[in-house]
Design a protein around this motif. Structure first.
Motif, mmCIF file in Angstrom:
data_model
loop_
_atom_site.group_PDB
_atom_site.id
_atom_site.type_symbol
_atom_site.label_atom_id
_atom_site.label_comp_id
_atom_site.label_asym_id
_atom_site.label_seq_id
_atom_site.Cartn_x
_atom_site.Cartn_y
_atom_site.Cartn_z
ATOM 1 N N ILE A 166 0.853 -1.194 0.000
ATOM 2 C CA ILE A 166 0.000 0.000 0.000
ATOM 3 C C ILE A 166 0.889 1.245 0.000
ATOM 4 C CG2 ILE A 166 -1.724 1.320 1.284
ATOM 5 C CD1 ILE A 166 -2.617 -1.362 2.543
ATOM 6 N N GLU A 167 0.744 2.066 -1.032
ATOM 7 C CA GLU A 167 1.583 3.267 -1.150
ATOM 8 C C GLU A 167 0.795 4.560 -0.998
ATOM 9 O OE1 GLU A 167 3.645 2.868 -4.831
ATOM 10 O OE2 GLU A 167 5.005 1.315 -4.069
ATOM 11 N N SER A 168 -0.501 4.508 -1.284
ATOM 12 C CA SER A 168 -1.332 5.705 -1.124
ATOM 13 C C SER A 168 -2.781 5.272 -0.902
ATOM 14 C CB SER A 168 -1.245 6.614 -2.356
ATOM 15 O OG SER A 168 -1.892 6.003 -3.464
ATOM 16 N N ILE A 169 -3.555 6.163 -0.319
ATOM 17 C CA ILE A 169 -4.954 5.836 -0.028
ATOM 18 C C ILE A 169 -5.734 5.612 -1.315
ATOM 19 C CG2 ILE A 169 -7.106 6.772 0.924
ATOM 20 C CD1 ILE A 169 -5.415 8.134 3.087
ATOM 21 N N ASP A 170 -5.391 6.372 -2.372
ATOM 22 C CA ASP A 170 -6.118 6.269 -3.629
ATOM 23 C C ASP A 170 -5.495 5.280 -4.606
ATOM 24 O OD1 ASP A 170 -7.880 8.255 -2.748
ATOM 25 O OD2 ASP A 170 -6.499 9.833 -3.397
ATOM 26 N N GLY A 171 -4.380 4.662 -4.220
ATOM 27 C CA GLY A 171 -3.702 3.736 -5.118
ATOM 28 C C GLY A 171 -4.419 2.403 -5.207
ATOM 29 N N GLU A 172 -3.816 1.482 -5.938
ATOM 30 C CA GLU A 172 -4.386 0.151 -6.083
ATOM 31 C C GLU A 172 -3.349 -0.902 -5.730
ATOM 32 O OE1 GLU A 172 -5.999 -0.527 -9.925
ATOM 33 O OE2 GLU A 172 -7.723 0.787 -9.642
ATOM 34 N N THR A 173 -3.791 -1.902 -4.994
ATOM 35 C CA THR A 173 -2.982 -3.091 -4.736
ATOM 36 C C THR A 173 -3.870 -4.282 -5.107
ATOM 37 O OG1 THR A 173 -3.704 -3.137 -2.420
ATOM 38 C CG2 THR A 173 -1.644 -2.011 -2.901
ATOM 39 N N PRO A 174 -3.824 -4.710 -6.370
ATOM 40 C CA PRO A 174 -4.804 -5.680 -6.890
ATOM 41 C C PRO A 174 -4.876 -6.985 -6.104
ATOM 42 C CG PRO A 174 -3.539 -4.698 -8.680
ATOM 43 C CD PRO A 174 -2.892 -4.253 -7.410
ATOM 44 N N VAL A 175 -3.724 -7.526 -5.696
ATOM 45 C CA VAL A 175 -3.753 -8.806 -4.979
ATOM 46 C C VAL A 175 -4.382 -8.624 -3.599
ATOM 47 C CG1 VAL A 175 -2.371 -10.688 -4.038
ATOM 48 C CG2 VAL A 175 -1.752 -9.679 -6.231
ATOM 49 N N LEU A 176 -3.979 -7.585 -2.893
ATOM 50 C CA LEU A 176 -4.558 -7.308 -1.581
ATOM 51 C C LEU A 176 -6.063 -7.080 -1.703
ATOM 52 C CD1 LEU A 176 -4.473 -6.602 1.437
ATOM 53 C CD2 LEU A 176 -3.795 -4.276 0.786
ATOM 54 N N ASP A 177 -6.454 -6.267 -2.691
ATOM 55 C CA ASP A 177 -7.886 -5.996 -2.880
ATOM 56 C C ASP A 177 -8.660 -7.279 -3.167
ATOM 57 O OD1 ASP A 177 -7.243 -3.368 -2.505
ATOM 58 O OD2 ASP A 177 -7.450 -2.771 -4.603
ATOM 59 N N ALA A 178 -8.059 -8.180 -3.951
ATOM 60 C CA ALA A 178 -8.724 -9.447 -4.283
ATOM 61 C C ALA A 178 -8.888 -10.317 -3.033
ATOM 62 C CB ALA A 178 -7.929 -10.191 -5.352
ATOM 63 N N ILE A 179 -7.859 -10.356 -2.177
ATOM 64 C CA ILE A 179 -7.937 -11.141 -0.943
ATOM 65 C C ILE A 179 -9.035 -10.597 -0.033
ATOM 66 C CG2 ILE A 179 -6.718 -11.730 1.185
ATOM 67 C CD1 ILE A 179 -4.121 -11.772 -0.469
ATOM 68 N N ILE A 180 -9.094 -9.266 0.087
ATOM 69 C CA ILE A 180 -10.126 -8.644 0.932
ATOM 70 C C ILE A 180 -11.516 -8.944 0.384
ATOM 71 C CG2 ILE A 180 -11.076 -6.436 1.718
ATOM 72 C CD1 ILE A 180 -8.164 -5.387 1.780
ATOM 73 N N MET A 181 -11.686 -8.797 -0.925
ATOM 74 C CA MET A 181 -12.990 -9.043 -1.536
ATOM 75 C C MET A 181 -13.423 -10.505 -1.360
ATOM 76 S SD MET A 181 -14.201 -8.328 -5.480
ATOM 77 C CE MET A 181 -13.467 -6.694 -5.380
ATOM 78 N N LEU A 182 -12.464 -11.422 -1.545
ATOM 79 C CA LEU A 182 -12.745 -12.845 -1.386
ATOM 80 C C LEU A 182 -13.161 -13.155 0.050
ATOM 81 C CD1 LEU A 182 -12.693 -15.691 -2.648
ATOM 82 C CD2 LEU A 182 -10.275 -15.824 -2.018
#
Length: 220
Positions: A166-182
């Motif tokens: 995570i580098e910024s609040i508005d950035g994207e971390t696709p793998v992290l986001d996918a884990i959270i969504m799952l």
């Protein structure tokens, strides 16, 4: 040592993880990844965990905890497959019963790889007795995604490596986001490890992560 777990909804500690530490006579500390690996290699991880259970029970005699406080311990693959595993966890639960904790076992993905049916039966038995189950350091081992449906789970702990991305609040971390969504889809509670900056905390909070561990909130 105990590392507190922060609840972003209540703004307070809602639990803690018990961590084994080893200090040498000269005052220096052995890195946990070294002595835990050595204990596993030398078939000492089960008695080491049994000692941890005894120490936690002894420490708890001096505590005042709110009901439902989440207390977690790490459990190794060799221990889960040991004949005394269920008895050991029941001993821990009995020793802490006066506090009515949310007792959670944190398993590495490797713990689920061998003798799966036996592991499932043991975990189901303990869950029926009120014990919660978490996968620790998710995404760093060899876990098949099907295990998230196969094994009885309550929590998924996101490894610090994904949080570090995570580098910024508005950035994207696709793998992290996918884990959270799952995790949300599977109705698993999420604990994010290694949270060290306000930006990381806000990013996770914005995506519905409730439980946080890391130096931003508290060291062990």
């Amino acid at each position: 040592n105990y590392q507190p777990v922060y609840n972003v909804k209540t703004g307070a500690a809602s639990g803690a993880e018990a961590l084994m530490r080893w200090q040498l006579p000269d005052g220096s500390w052995v890195r946990p990844d070294l002595f835990i690996a050595a204990a596993e290699a030398e078939n000492m991880i089960v008695p080491l965990t049994q000692l941890l259970i005894e120490m936690v029970i002894e420490d708890a005699q001096h505590w005042t905890l709110p009901p439902g406080f989440r207390l977690a311990i790490n459990v190794a693959a060799d221990h889960i497959q040991h004949p005394d595993f269920v008895t050991d966890i029941r001993q821990l639960a009995a020793g802490l019963a006066a506090h009515q904790p949310n007792l959670t076992l944190e398993l590495t993905e490797r713990s689920l790889l061998s003798d799966g049916e036996d592991v499932i039966q043991k975990l189901q038995l303990l869950r029926r007795e009120g014990i919660h189950i978490a996968i620790d350091d998710f995404g760093t081992g060899h876990c098949s995604l099907s295990y998230l449906q196969t094994f009885p789970l309550d929590y998924l702990k996101i490894d610090r490596g994904f949080v570090n991305a995570i580098e910024s609040i508005d950035g994207e971390t696709p793998v992290l986001d996918a884990i959270i969504m799952l995790s949300h889809k599977l109705k698993l509670k999420i604990v994010a490890e290694g949270v060290e900056t306000p930006v990381q905390l806000q990013y996770l909070k914005d995506r519905g992560v409730v439980f946080i561990q890391g130096y931003l909130y508290a060291c062990p």
